[in-house]
Scaffold this motif. Structure first.
Motif, PDB file in Angstrom:
ATOM      1  N   LEU A 141       0.839  -1.189   0.000  1.00  0.00           N
ATOM      2  CA  LEU A 141       0.000   0.000   0.000  1.00  0.00           C
ATOM      3  C   LEU A 141       0.879   1.246   0.000  1.00  0.00           C
ATOM      4  O   LEU A 141       1.661   1.469   0.922  1.00  0.00           O
ATOM      5  N   ARG A 143       2.159   4.799   0.614  1.00  0.00           N
ATOM      6  CA  ARG A 143       1.870   5.686   1.742  1.00  0.00           C
ATOM      7  C   ARG A 143       1.402   7.067   1.290  1.00  0.00           C
ATOM      8  O   ARG A 143       0.690   7.753   2.023  1.00  0.00           O
ATOM      9  N   ARG A 155      -6.149   2.025  -5.888  1.00  0.00           N
ATOM     10  CA  ARG A 155      -6.331   1.041  -4.824  1.00  0.00           C
ATOM     11  C   ARG A 155      -7.638   0.282  -5.020  1.00  0.00           C
ATOM     12  O   ARG A 155      -8.597   0.796  -5.590  1.00  0.00           O
ATOM     13  N   GLY A 157     -10.399  -1.360  -2.725  1.00  0.00           N
ATOM     14  CA  GLY A 157     -10.785  -1.434  -1.323  1.00  0.00           C
ATOM     15  C   GLY A 157     -12.101  -0.733  -1.053  1.00  0.00           C
ATOM     16  O   GLY A 157     -12.912  -0.512  -1.966  1.00  0.00           O
ATOM     17  N   TRP A 161      -9.756   6.400   3.120  1.00  0.00           N
ATOM     18  CA  TRP A 161      -8.394   6.378   3.636  1.00  0.00           C
ATOM     19  C   TRP A 161      -8.114   7.723   4.284  1.00  0.00           C
ATOM     20  O   TRP A 161      -8.093   8.762   3.590  1.00  0.00           O
ATOM     21  N   PRO A 162      -7.927   7.749   5.608  1.00  0.00           N
ATOM     22  CA  PRO A 162      -7.758   9.005   6.344  1.00  0.00           C
ATOM     23  C   PRO A 162      -6.632   9.861   5.781  1.00  0.00           C
ATOM     24  O   PRO A 162      -5.545   9.366   5.455  1.00  0.00           O
ATOM     25  N   LEU A 164      -6.411  11.329   2.957  1.00  0.00           N
ATOM     26  CA  LEU A 164      -6.226  11.292   1.505  1.00  0.00           C
ATOM     27  C   LEU A 164      -7.553  11.546   0.792  1.00  0.00           C
ATOM     28  O   LEU A 164      -8.615  11.233   1.305  1.00  0.00           O
ATOM     29  N   SER A 166     -10.022  10.560  -2.301  1.00  0.00           N
ATOM     30  CA  SER A 166     -10.267   9.361  -3.096  1.00  0.00           C
ATOM     31  C   SER A 166     -11.450   9.583  -4.015  1.00  0.00           C
ATOM     32  O   SER A 166     -12.361  10.361  -3.705  1.00  0.00           O
ATOM     33  N   HIS A 272     -15.782  -4.441  -2.734  1.00  0.00           N
ATOM     34  CA  HIS A 272     -14.748  -3.442  -2.951  1.00  0.00           C
ATOM     35  C   HIS A 272     -14.833  -2.886  -4.360  1.00  0.00           C
ATOM     36  O   HIS A 272     -15.518  -3.438  -5.229  1.00  0.00           O
ATOM     37  N   TYR A 275     -10.354   2.622  -6.659  1.00  0.00           N
ATOM     38  CA  TYR A 275     -10.384   4.043  -6.314  1.00  0.00           C
ATOM     39  C   TYR A 275      -9.059   4.690  -6.703  1.00  0.00           C
ATOM     40  O   TYR A 275      -7.989   4.079  -6.599  1.00  0.00           O
ATOM     41  N   VAL A 277      -6.517   7.533  -5.510  1.00  0.00           N
ATOM     42  CA  VAL A 277      -6.197   8.116  -4.208  1.00  0.00           C
ATOM     43  C   VAL A 277      -5.003   9.047  -4.365  1.00  0.00           C
ATOM     44  O   VAL A 277      -4.023   8.701  -5.041  1.00  0.00           O
ATOM     45  N   ARG A 279      -2.887  12.805  -2.416  1.00  0.00           N
ATOM     46  CA  ARG A 279      -2.787  13.761  -1.320  1.00  0.00           C
ATOM     47  C   ARG A 279      -3.460  15.064  -1.718  1.00  0.00           C
ATOM     48  O   ARG A 279      -3.211  15.594  -2.802  1.00  0.00           O
TER      49      ARG A 279
END
Length: 306
Positions: A141, A143, A155, A157, A161-162, A164, A166, A272, A275, A277, A279
């Motif tokens: 995964l 980071r 990704r 899932g 995702w905290p 980030l 998406s 799932h 996605y 993802v 920053r």
């Protein structure tokens, strides 16, 4: 490689085709070479790298994880060369002082990168010459912390995702597949016939939800081969080792080429999805936005073609 010399272009073409087609014979047909010539190119590349790139099996070859990662990079490089030289008469020359392309690194799961994403990259290269897109295949995964060199990730899932941003790209449909030669080509007439089959398993894809959708009173097998690598699982199915649940995006080309067959019309929607993802404070947000638009267009085309 240690001497920093690039392999010959024909070697890279033979290698990329052999990985993509999972066959030296089909690669030879595509490139108008003999199978022996393709094999020789692969041996030379393996010798130069000091690693094995394919597992030789009785029904063909299976690319290693290293081969799949290298093939993704080789395909991007070949696409760039084709764009630069393949239509030199119609592509405007870029002034010498032009701004160099902005490099963007996209992390992607190896199986999805190899089977769905990589064949679409040449279209991005042609339409976005100002962005140099590098695929970084990995099961780890990313980071996305500004220090791992990853700008954007694909990704698979739940989509939360905290820290980030998406964006949902594509849902997945799951159904059983097998080689046409499985059980010596004897037809499986109904889902209940799976009770007589070897059901290959993936650690993240249990059989029971599909059993329920098919109205089968069967439980999750616990004595059949289990895989944690999707490519290895699908290669085992292609080789006739058993029946497996597969995600549609990963087997579409194999189904179209006849290497695999879908068993019945019963499918389930996976819990799932894929996605994008990234920053929210990335310094490359404009380039990320271009990749997002391109991937959303590709996913929309994929849905239309179903």
């Amino acid at each position: 490689m240690a001497d920093r010399h690039l392999p010959p272009l024909q070697t890279l073409r033979a290698f990329e085709a052999a990985v993509r087609l999972r066959s030296f014979t089909r690669a030879a047909d595509e490139l108008a070479l003999t199978q022996g010539a393709v094999s020789q190119h692969i041996r030379r590349l393996e010798s130069a790298l000091g690693v094995s790139l394919f597992t030789r099996e009785h029904q063909g070859v299976a690319p290693t994880a290293r081969a799949q990662a290298l093939a993704l990079q080789a395909r991007q490089g070949l696409a760039l060369l084709e764009r630069a030289f393949g239509r030199a008469d119609s592509v405007p020359r870029v002034p010498a002082a032009a701004t160099p392309p902005q490099r963007l690194v996209l992390s992607v799961l190896p199986a999805f990168g190899q089977r769905w994403l990589a064949p679409r990259v040449p279209r991005f290269v042609v339409t976005h010459p100002s962005i140099e897109l590098e695929l970084r295949p990995s099961n780890a995964l990313a980071r996305l912390n500004g220090r791992d060199g990853i700008d954007l990730a694909l990704r698979y899932g739940p989509g939360a995702w905290p820290g980030l941003k998406s964006e949902r790209l594509m849902d997945e449909e799951v159904f059983p597949v097998a080689s046409p030669a499985y059980r010596r080509g004897r037809r499986l007439h109904a889902p209940r016939d799976l009770a007589r089959c070897i059901l290959l398993r993936h650690a993240w894809q249990p059989w029971e939800p599909w059993f329920q959708a098919a109205g089968l009173d069967m439980v999750e097998p616990d004595d059949t081969p289990q895989f944690d690598d999707t490519d290895a699982l699908l290669q085992a199915v292609t080789d006739g080792a058993g029946v497996a649940l597969a995600r549609r995006s990963l087997v579409a080309h194999d189904l179209a080429a006849g290497r695999l067959v879908r068993l019945w019309d019963i499918s389930i929607a996976d819990v799932h999805a894929y996605y994008l993802v990234w920053r929210p404070d990335s310094p490359r947000l404009p380039a990320i936005a271009a990749v997002r638009r391109w991937l959303q267009d590709e996913a929309a085309d994929d849905r239309t073609a179903r």
